[in-house]
Write a protein that holds these residues in place. Sequence first.
Motif, PDB file in Angstrom:
ATOM      1  N   ARG A  27     -12.997 -16.666 -43.390  1.00 37.19           N
ATOM      2  CA  ARG A  27     -14.248 -15.895 -43.402  1.00 37.19           C
ATOM      3  C   ARG A  27     -15.050 -16.065 -44.690  1.00 37.19           C
ATOM      4  NH1 ARG A  27     -10.857 -12.001 -40.442  1.00 37.19           N
ATOM      5  NH2 ARG A  27     -11.743 -11.868 -38.355  1.00 37.19           N
ATOM      6  N   ASN A  28     -14.517 -16.808 -45.640  1.00 38.20           N
ATOM      7  CA  ASN A  28     -15.182 -16.956 -46.923  1.00 38.20           C
ATOM      8  C   ASN A  28     -15.437 -18.441 -47.183  1.00 38.20           C
ATOM      9  OD1 ASN A  28     -15.938 -17.007 -49.632  1.00 38.20           O
ATOM     10  ND2 ASN A  28     -14.654 -15.250 -50.130  1.00 38.20           N
ATOM     11  N   ASP A  29     -16.679 -18.869 -46.998  1.00 34.42           N
ATOM     12  CA  ASP A  29     -17.033 -20.293 -47.130  1.00 34.42           C
ATOM     13  C   ASP A  29     -16.672 -20.883 -48.492  1.00 34.42           C
ATOM     14  OD1 ASP A  29     -18.013 -20.346 -44.561  1.00 34.42           O
ATOM     15  OD2 ASP A  29     -20.087 -19.965 -45.164  1.00 34.42           O
ATOM     16  N   ARG A  30     -16.734 -20.071 -49.537  1.00 30.44           N
ATOM     17  CA  ARG A  30     -16.424 -20.580 -50.883  1.00 30.44           C
ATOM     18  C   ARG A  30     -14.960 -20.967 -51.032  1.00 30.44           C
ATOM     19  NH1 ARG A  30     -17.728 -16.114 -54.795  1.00 30.44           N
ATOM     20  NH2 ARG A  30     -16.779 -14.977 -53.106  1.00 30.44           N
ATOM     21  N   LEU A  31     -14.114 -20.507 -50.121  1.00 26.51           N
ATOM     22  CA  LEU A  31     -12.678 -20.770 -50.225  1.00 26.51           C
ATOM     23  C   LEU A  31     -12.206 -21.850 -49.258  1.00 26.51           C
ATOM     24  CD1 LEU A  31     -11.435 -17.079 -50.478  1.00 26.51           C
ATOM     25  CD2 LEU A  31     -11.789 -18.709 -52.342  1.00 26.51           C
ATOM     26  N   SER A  32     -13.136 -22.554 -48.629  1.00 28.79           N
ATOM     27  CA  SER A  32     -12.757 -23.532 -47.601  1.00 28.79           C
ATOM     28  C   SER A  32     -11.809 -24.612 -48.138  1.00 28.79           C
ATOM     29  CB  SER A  32     -13.995 -24.167 -46.982  1.00 28.79           C
ATOM     30  OG  SER A  32     -14.740 -24.848 -47.967  1.00 28.79           O
ATOM     31  N   SER A  33     -11.883 -24.913 -49.426  1.00 29.51           N
ATOM     32  CA  SER A  33     -10.990 -25.922 -49.991  1.00 29.51           C
ATOM     33  C   SER A  33      -9.525 -25.469 -49.986  1.00 29.51           C
ATOM     34  CB  SER A  33     -11.417 -26.278 -51.415  1.00 29.51           C
ATOM     35  OG  SER A  33     -11.335 -25.141 -52.242  1.00 29.51           O
TER      36      SER A  33
END
Length: 130
Positions: A104-110
């Motif tokens: 749910r958090n795009d910044r954590l996709s890595s």
Amino acid sequence: GNANITEADFLEGNKLADAGEDKAYCRAIMQLDRLASSELPAEKLQCISQYFSLVSECYRSYHREEIPVSLSEQLLPVHTFCVVKTSTGNLYPTLKLLEQFVRRNDRLSSSMNMVSSLCLAAEFLCSWKV
């Protein structure tokens, strides 16, 4: 809590050899124990990142090379071994919640591949419980 276990306690309790590779695996497993006892998602993700760094260190130590990207999913047996050796019983639900948080958090996709790899190992073990 499990977060207070020392590397020496872990080595003694699991009767592992004193080889550096075994100590790196012990430190990786300790990160999974810390993950389960951490409260904040950021702390949990840091534990996962450190876990993967230690597993990579073990791979490099044994194979004398970096983990090829194409091999990363073939490390499921290593992740499964580490999950089996944890002293926590709530790792799978913790990982599933963290997976939803990361999704749910795009910044954590890595971080998604790391979290998903550990989820898969824990899920595999849950499927074998009698």
